[in-house]
Design a protein around this motif. Structure first.
Motif, PDB file in Angstrom:
ATOM      1  N   THR A 114     -12.595   1.956   4.629  1.00 10.92           N
ATOM      2  CA  THR A 114     -12.347   0.529   4.843  1.00 10.92           C
ATOM      3  C   THR A 114     -11.584  -0.044   3.653  1.00 10.92           C
ATOM      4  O   THR A 114     -11.568   0.546   2.566  1.00 10.92           O
ATOM      5  CB  THR A 114     -13.664  -0.235   5.021  1.00 10.92           C
ATOM      6  OG1 THR A 114     -14.478  -0.053   3.854  1.00 10.92           O
ATOM      7  CG2 THR A 114     -14.414   0.257   6.252  1.00 10.92           C
ATOM      8  N   GLY A 115     -10.982  -1.210   3.882  1.00  6.44           N
ATOM      9  CA  GLY A 115     -10.185  -1.817   2.833  1.00  6.44           C
ATOM     10  C   GLY A 115     -10.962  -2.100   1.565  1.00  6.44           C
ATOM     11  O   GLY A 115     -10.432  -1.961   0.455  1.00  6.44           O
ATOM     12  N   ASP A 116     -12.246  -2.500   1.700  1.00  2.93           N
ATOM     13  CA  ASP A 116     -13.011  -2.833   0.502  1.00  2.93           C
ATOM     14  C   ASP A 116     -13.438  -1.603  -0.289  1.00  2.93           C
ATOM     15  O   ASP A 116     -13.956  -1.711  -1.393  1.00  2.93           O
ATOM     16  CB  ASP A 116     -14.234  -3.688   0.855  1.00  2.93           C
ATOM     17  CG  ASP A 116     -15.203  -2.980   1.793  1.00  2.93           C
ATOM     18  OD1 ASP A 116     -14.903  -1.844   2.213  1.00  2.93           O
ATOM     19  OD2 ASP A 116     -16.248  -3.564   2.100  1.00  2.93           O
ATOM     20  N   SER A 201      12.673  -0.619   0.036  1.00  5.12           N
ATOM     21  CA  SER A 201      12.909  -0.543  -1.407  1.00  5.12           C
ATOM     22  C   SER A 201      11.672  -0.947  -2.201  1.00  5.12           C
ATOM     23  O   SER A 201      11.559  -0.625  -3.374  1.00  5.12           O
ATOM     24  CB  SER A 201      14.101  -1.430  -1.800  1.00  5.12           C
ATOM     25  OG  SER A 201      13.838  -2.787  -1.455  1.00  5.12           O
ATOM     26  N   ARG A 202      10.735  -1.673  -1.576  1.00  9.12           N
ATOM     27  CA  ARG A 202       9.498  -2.057  -2.236  1.00  9.12           C
ATOM     28  C   ARG A 202       8.315  -1.704  -1.322  1.00  9.12           C
ATOM     29  O   ARG A 202       7.757  -2.568  -0.649  1.00  9.12           O
ATOM     30  CB  ARG A 202       9.489  -3.550  -2.577  1.00  9.12           C
ATOM     31  CG  ARG A 202      10.471  -3.924  -3.705  1.00  9.12           C
ATOM     32  CD  ARG A 202      10.329  -5.387  -4.092  1.00  9.12           C
ATOM     33  NE  ARG A 202       8.971  -5.717  -4.466  1.00  9.12           N
ATOM     34  CZ  ARG A 202       8.442  -5.449  -5.665  1.00  9.12           C
ATOM     35  NH1 ARG A 202       9.146  -4.813  -6.568  1.00  9.12           N
ATOM     36  NH2 ARG A 202       7.206  -5.810  -5.941  1.00  9.12           N
ATOM     37  N   PRO A 203       7.946  -0.421  -1.290  1.00 13.70           N
ATOM     38  CA  PRO A 203       6.877  -0.014  -0.370  1.00 13.70           C
ATOM     39  C   PRO A 203       5.550  -0.683  -0.660  1.00 13.70           C
ATOM     40  O   PRO A 203       4.686  -0.769   0.207  1.00 13.70           O
ATOM     41  CB  PRO A 203       6.791   1.506  -0.603  1.00 13.70           C
ATOM     42  CG  PRO A 203       7.381   1.730  -1.948  1.00 13.70           C
ATOM     43  CD  PRO A 203       8.458   0.703  -2.083  1.00 13.70           C
ATOM     44  N   ILE A 204       5.376  -1.183  -1.883  1.00 15.26           N
ATOM     45  CA  ILE A 204       4.123  -1.820  -2.249  1.00 15.26           C
ATOM     46  C   ILE A 204       3.886  -3.084  -1.431  1.00 15.26           C
ATOM     47  O   ILE A 204       2.749  -3.528  -1.253  1.00 15.26           O
ATOM     48  CB  ILE A 204       4.097  -2.137  -3.765  1.00 15.26           C
ATOM     49  CG1 ILE A 204       2.665  -2.359  -4.237  1.00 15.26           C
ATOM     50  CG2 ILE A 204       4.974  -3.319  -4.093  1.00 15.26           C
ATOM     51  CD1 ILE A 204       1.779  -1.169  -4.084  1.00 15.26           C
ATOM     52  N   ILE A 209       0.339  -6.317   2.451  1.00 17.13           N
ATOM     53  CA  ILE A 209       0.085  -6.872   3.778  1.00 17.13           C
ATOM     54  C   ILE A 209      -1.174  -6.258   4.391  1.00 17.13           C
ATOM     55  O   ILE A 209      -2.035  -6.970   4.920  1.00 17.13           O
ATOM     56  CB  ILE A 209       1.307  -6.627   4.688  1.00 17.13           C
ATOM     57  CG1 ILE A 209       2.510  -7.447   4.185  1.00 17.13           C
ATOM     58  CG2 ILE A 209       0.987  -7.004   6.139  1.00 17.13           C
ATOM     59  CD1 ILE A 209       3.807  -7.106   4.883  1.00 17.13           C
ATOM     60  N   LEU A 210      -1.296  -4.926   4.308  1.00 12.74           N
ATOM     61  CA  LEU A 210      -2.404  -4.238   4.962  1.00 12.74           C
ATOM     62  C   LEU A 210      -3.705  -4.320   4.162  1.00 12.74           C
ATOM     63  O   LEU A 210      -4.798  -4.288   4.742  1.00 12.74           O
ATOM     64  CB  LEU A 210      -2.042  -2.767   5.188  1.00 12.74           C
ATOM     65  CG  LEU A 210      -0.867  -2.487   6.126  1.00 12.74           C
ATOM     66  CD1 LEU A 210      -0.603  -0.990   6.221  1.00 12.74           C
ATOM     67  CD2 LEU A 210      -1.118  -3.074   7.507  1.00 12.74           C
TER      68      LEU A 210
END
Length: 265
Positions: A114-116, A201-204, A209-210
């Protein structure tokens, strides 16, 4: 120094000017005055010097006593940080609440988080230079040759590789997932053509976003590696100033250890 630790200053007190920083490094870590001056000018967080691992607690306590936020992880601690799982991609399950992701791995079955559970993401890129020298051939002497031989032709190709390291805590265990280069993906489960890391160019930005609440480190190119890591680049034919994969492979666990000491994950 076979059993070394890396004296790492996370932050200097606001009141410390350069002489105060130099004095602290000389008196607490036993550094040479000139080397201490150079180290004091490094970006923080940064490695000031290598010290005997048996003295690291004494040195760190002396620095902390002056209000200097620092740690001194040993070489073994950095080396024993979880090895990276070189993943094909990280994909998000659509409509999952809380957000859940799956790691598509090269070495074992997919697993989810999970994101957290993501404690840290490190973003950056490395450059590698491929040098080729074409041997000279005998030709008549001309303005473009010396002693009857054409001058060797040297070609250099620079390759840029985007990297993302995810430090994920699953069941009280840290896992390190590495996305490396254009063959790896970040996307949505079921999407057959998620974007390559090199398509953006900026995958970060996609990570933002996710995983909007995840702390992201983008300071790799301000990092000054210790001498033993620079020596690895030289042994492989690179330059000591080159921030390549060896530097990245040290930087990521070093930052992970530092964040763990600060935030207790």
């Amino acid at each position: 120094m076979p059993r070394s630790a890396y004296l790492s200053v996370i932050n200097w007190p606001d009141s410390f000017d350069e002489p105060a920083r130099v004095s602290a490094l000389v008196q607490c870590a036993g550094m040479d005055q000139y080397q201490a001056m150079l180290a004091s000018r490094r970006n923080t967080p940064g490695i000031m010097t290598r010290i005997d691992s048996n003295m690291r607690q004494h040195v760190a306590n002396a620095m902390l006593g002056r209000g200097i936020l620092c740690i001194a992880p040993t070489h073994d601690e950095v080396d024993q940080y979880p090895q990276p799982d070189h993943a094909h991609g990280i994909e998000q399950f659509p409509d999952a609440d809380p957000a859940r992701f799956v790691v598509v791995s090269e070495s074992h079955a997919p697993w989810s988080f999970t994101g957290d559970q993501v404690k840290l993401v490190i973003s950056g890129h490395i450059k590698s230079i491929d040098t080729k020298v074409e041997s000279s051939a005998f030709t008549p002497i001309s303005s473009a040759s010396e002693n009857g031989y054409d001058l060797p032709r040297v070609t250099r190709n620079i390759k840029v590789t985007q990297l993302l390291d995810f430090h994920i805590k699953v069941e009280n265990e840290i896992k390190l997932v590495r996305l490396n280069g254009k063959k790896t993906r970040i996307g949505i489960v079921g999407d057959d053509s998620p974007p390559s890391l090199l398509d953006d160019s900026r995958p970060i930005e996609l990570v933002h976003i996710l995983m909007p609440d995840v702390p992201i480190d983008t300071e790799f190119y301000d990092f000054d590696p210790p001498g033993n890591i620079r020596a690895l680049a030289l042994k492989k034919g690179g330059r000591s100033s080159e921030l390549g994969l060896d530097a990245w492979s040290f930087y990521s666990p070093w930052v992970g250890i530092m964040k763990q000491s600060l935030y207790g994950w």
